[in-house]
Design a protein around this motif. Structure first.
Motif: not given
Length: 475
Positions: A251-258, A267-274, A303-315
Motif C-alpha cells: 500500500x502506497x499512501x498519497x497526500x496533497x498536504x500531509x 508519496x506526498x506533496x507539501x508547499x509545492x514539493x513532492x 502528480x503524487x498518485x501518478x508518481x507512485x503508480x509509475x514507481x510501482x511498475x519500476x520507473x
C-alpha cells in the motif's frame, strides 16, 4: 480489439448500443459468442440491425431462451435508483450480468504471456476528482520513459477496443464508479484511489454505496500494489483495510498536504514539493511549482498518485520528473487556454462539483470566477471558505441566482450566458488576474456535456486572443 475469452458458442445478450455497447458486441463475436442485442432507442436499434447485429426485444421472457449472460453499458442503472427493466429481468431469470470492464479483465491475459520477457501490466485509476488527469499523466510518463502503453476505459479508447497485449506493455485505465460497481472481474496489477467527494449519489443509493463501488476495485481479486489517497476518511479506511501491518509496502499512501513519513511507502506533496518516503527515509524529491501542466494542490495530488503508480511498475524518480515537465494537462481540467495582456484564462469545465471547484479556486490568486449551470443537490454554500481569492463571480445558467445567494459577500453579477461572462470578465480583468471557468455545476441546462461547455469557453477566449493580436499589430 481484445476478443472476449470463455464465451465460445454461448449466446450473450448486450444491452445498450452506444460506442461501448457496439465495441462489446464486436469483441464478444470475435471470441466466438452468438451475440443478441437490445437498445431502448428505436433509431439506434435500426442502425445496429443495418450493420448486421441481431436485435431481440429483451423485455420479453421468450427472448432469454438459451442466453448465458447479459452485458450492459455502464450508464444503464442496474440497482439504484432502480434497475433497468431488462437487467431486472436478467436477475429474476438468474442470468449473470456484467459489463465490458469485467470482460476485459477476464480476457486481457492470454497464453501469449508465457512467451513475453516482461509480463504486461494493468494500472487502474478510480476516485471522485483527478482520475482523468492522473490516468493521462501515468500514460504520458510511461510513453516518455519508453514503455509500450495504452490508455482507455472512461477516457480515450473503450477497454475492449484496445489492442492485444505486447511484451512489457502497461495498460492504464480510468474507471468510473459506474464501471467498477458491476464488473464481475477487477484484477489490475496496480490500483489507484485518488480521493472521494459526494457525486452520483442517486445512482449508488448514497455516499456509502458510491464509496462501495470505488472500493470494489481493491476488494475484487486485489491488486499487487494499491496507491491510496488518504486525505479523506474513506481513503484512510481503505488503506487500513488493505495493509496487513505497518510495514506492508504493498500500500502506497498519497497526500496533497500531509507529511507521511511513518508509512512503509508514501508519496506526498507539501508547499509545492513532492517527496517519496520508504521505511521512514526520504528517497526522492521533486519541485512541482514550475510545472505548467500541473497547477495547484489538486494537481499535486494527481502528480503524487501518478508518481507512485509509475514507481510501482519500476520507473526511476528522475525519469518520472523529466516526464512531468513535458505534460501539458488535459482539456477542461485546469487547462491554460491563453494569457492575454497579463490575464490568464483557465478552462476547468470538468469541475462539476463543489470539491473540484474548490480545488481549482485554491490553485490561483486574483480569480475572476465563472460559475453556474445546473446546480447539484446541496447547492454551493460549502465553497464559501475557498472564495478569498475571488475578485468577482460571473454566474451563468439555471442556478445562477441560487448561487448568488450562497457566496456571501463575494462580488458577483448574473451574466446568464458564457458569452456575457467571458466578455465582462475580460473587460474587468487586470494583469495578474485569472479568469477561471470552474462551474461547480452540471452543464445540461445549456450544453450537452462539460466538454462542449469548455469548448465554448475556449473558443470565446481564442476570439479575444485574436482580437488582441490584431490590436497589437495595428490592424
Amino acid at each position: 480489439m481484445i476478443p472476449v475469452q470463455g464465451v465460445e458458442n454461448l449466446t450473450i445478450a448486450v444491452l445498450g448500443l452506444g460506442r461501448s455497447g457496439k465495441a462489446t458486441a464486436a469483441a464478444l463475436a470475435a471470441g466466438g459468442a452468438n451475440v443478441v442485442a437490445w437498445d431502448d432507442g428505436a433509431d439506434t436499434r435500426e442502425a445496429a440491425q443495418a450493420e448486421g447485429m441481431t436485435i431481440i426485444d429483451l423485455n420479453r421472457d421468450e427472448a432469454w431462451h438459451g442466453v448465458a449472460g447479459l452485458i450492459t453499458s455502464p450508464g444503464i442503472p442496474h440497482l439504484y435508483p432502480h434497475p433497468h427493466p431488462v437487467i431486472a429481468r436478467a436477475y429474476m431469470l438468474g442470468v449473470p450480468v456484467d459489463n465490458d470492464i469485467g470482460l476485459f479483465f477476464r480476457s486481457y491475459a492470454t497464453s501469449d504471456f508465457g512467451e513475453f520477457d516482461r509480463i504486461p501490466k494493468v494500472i487502474a485509476v478510480t476516485g471522485s476528482n483527478g482520475k482523468s488527469t492522473t490516468t493521462a499523466l501515468i500514460y504520458h510518463i510511461l510513453r516518455e520513459c519508453g514503455r509500450p502503453s495504452q490508455m482507455g476505459g472512461n477516457i480515450g479508447t473503450g477497454v475492449l477496443s484496445l489492442e492485444p497485449a505486447q511484451d512489457g506493455e502497461v495498460v492504464v485505465l480510468e474507471l468510473s464508479s459506474y464501471q467498477t460497481d458491476l464488473a464481475r472481474a477487477l484484477t489490475p496489477d496496480v490500483a489507484v484511489f485518488t480521493n472521494l467527494s459526494p457525486d452520483h449519489l442517486d445512482r449508488h443509493g448514497g455516499t456509502g454505496g458510491y464509496f462501495a463501488a470505488k472500493r470494489r476495485l481493491f476488494a475484487e481479486g486485489g491488486p499487487d500494489r494499491a496507491v491510496i489517497g488518504v486525505d479523506e476518511p474513506e481513503g484512510l479506511y481503505l488503506a487500513g483495510q488493505l495493509a496487513t501491518a505497518p510495514s506492508d509496502d504493498r500500500v502506497i499512501r498519497v497526500s496533497a498536504g500531509q507529511k507521511l513519513d511513518h508509512a512503509a511507502w508514501s508519496v506526498f506533496a507539501r508547499k509545492g514539493f513532492l517527496a517519496e518516503y520508504r521505511k521512514g527515509r526520504q528517497i526522492a524529491s521533486i519541485d512541482l511549482r514550475d510545472i505548467d501542466g500541473l497547477p495547484g494542490a489538486h494537481n499535486h495530488q494527481n502528480a503524487c498518485a501518478a508518481y507512485a503508480a509509475c514507481r510501482a511498475v519500476g520507473l526511476a524518480p528522475r525519469d518520472i520528473e523529466a516526464a512531468f515537465h513535458s505534460f501539458r494537462g488535459l482539456p477542461h481540467r485546469s487547462q491554460l487556454v491563453a494569457e492575454i495582456g497579463g490575464v490568464r484564462y483557465v478552462n476547468d469545465s470538468k469541475a462539476t462539483n463543489i470539491d473540484a471547484a474548490a480545488k481549482a479556486l485554491q490553485a490561483f490568486r486574483h480569480v475572476r470566477w465563472i460559475a453556474g449551470g445546473l446546480g447539484k443537490e446541496g447547492g454551493i454554500a460549502a465553497v464559501a471558505p475557498y472564495l478569498e481569492h475571488v475578485k468577482k463571480a460571473y454566474l451563468i445558467g439555471h442556478s445562477a441566482r441560487d448561487f448568488a445567494l450562497e457566496i456571501g459577500q463575494t462580488p458577483y453579477e448574473i451574466s446568464g450566458t458564457m458569452d456575457e461572462a467571458v466578455a465582462h470578465a475580460s473587460v474587468e480583468a487586470e494583469p495578474g488576474d485569472t479568469v477561471l471557468l470552474a462551474p461547480a455545476a452540471a452543464s445540461f441546462d445549456q450544453y450537452p456535456n462539460f466538454e462542449k461547455r469548455g469548448e465554448h469557453f475556449t473558443a470565446l477566449v481564442r476570439d479575444l486572443q485574436t482580437g488582441s493580436a490584431r490590436r497589437d499589430s495595428g490592424k
